[in-house]
Design a protein around this motif. Structure first.
Motif, short mmCIF file in Angstrom:
data_model
loop_
_atom_site.label_atom_id
_atom_site.label_comp_id
_atom_site.label_asym_id
_atom_site.label_seq_id
_atom_site.Cartn_x
_atom_site.Cartn_y
_atom_site.Cartn_z
N UNK A 1 -35.37 14.58 8.60
CA UNK A 1 -34.36 15.60 8.41
C UNK A 1 -34.85 16.98 8.82
N UNK A 2 -36.12 17.25 8.60
CA UNK A 2 -36.70 18.51 9.05
C UNK A 2 -36.71 18.58 10.58
N UNK A 3 -37.07 17.47 11.22
CA UNK A 3 -37.06 17.42 12.68
C UNK A 3 -35.65 17.62 13.21
N UNK A 4 -34.68 16.92 12.64
CA UNK A 4 -33.30 17.04 13.09
C UNK A 4 -32.80 18.47 12.92
N UNK A 5 -33.07 19.07 11.76
CA UNK A 5 -32.65 20.44 11.50
C UNK A 5 -33.26 21.39 12.55
N UNK A 6 -34.54 21.21 12.81
CA UNK A 6 -35.24 22.08 13.76
C UNK A 6 -34.70 21.90 15.18
N UNK A 7 -34.48 20.67 15.60
CA UNK A 7 -34.01 20.41 16.95
C UNK A 7 -32.58 20.93 17.13
N UNK A 8 -31.72 20.73 16.15
CA UNK A 8 -30.36 21.27 16.24
C UNK A 8 -30.40 22.79 16.31
N UNK A 9 -31.25 23.42 15.50
CA UNK A 9 -31.37 24.87 15.53
C UNK A 9 -31.93 25.36 16.85
N UNK A 10 -32.93 24.68 17.38
CA UNK A 10 -33.51 25.05 18.66
C UNK A 10 -32.49 24.87 19.78
N UNK A 11 -31.71 23.81 19.71
CA UNK A 11 -30.68 23.59 20.73
C UNK A 11 -29.64 24.71 20.70
N UNK A 12 -29.28 25.18 19.53
CA UNK A 12 -28.34 26.30 19.42
C UNK A 12 -28.96 27.56 20.04
N UNK A 13 -30.24 27.80 19.75
CA UNK A 13 -30.91 28.97 20.31
C UNK A 13 -30.93 28.88 21.84
#
Length: 85
Positions: A9-21
């Protein structure tokens, strides 16, 4: 098992956030398939939180349909695997 759940879940949260950035800075992004695979592999909670916090992919209907189907599959898998035991 709890640690695997938290890490996914931490990885998914980070990747989704990075993709938005990356989307806002016109950089090369992660594929929707990659985001959906992370979700399917256990990152559902992290993905949902990132979608709400970063307002990412929330207006893209085709992504939301696929995301919903993944959640439905996870619920069914959880239900049927718990019936077995």
């Amino acid at each position: 098992m709890l640690y695997v759940f938290l890490i996914m879940n931490l990885i998914a949260f980070t990747v989704f956030g990075l993709d938005k950035w990356k989307a806002t800075h016109h950089k090369r992004r992660f594929s929707e398939f990659s985001l959906l695979i992370l979700t399917f592999l256990g990152g559902t909670v992290g993905a949902i939180l990132a979608m709400m916090i970063f307002r990412h992919k929330v207006s893209k209907k085709s992504f939301l349909w696929k995301f919903g189907i993944i959640i439905l599959i996870q619920i069914l898998l959880f239900y049927f695997l718990n019936l077995k035991y």
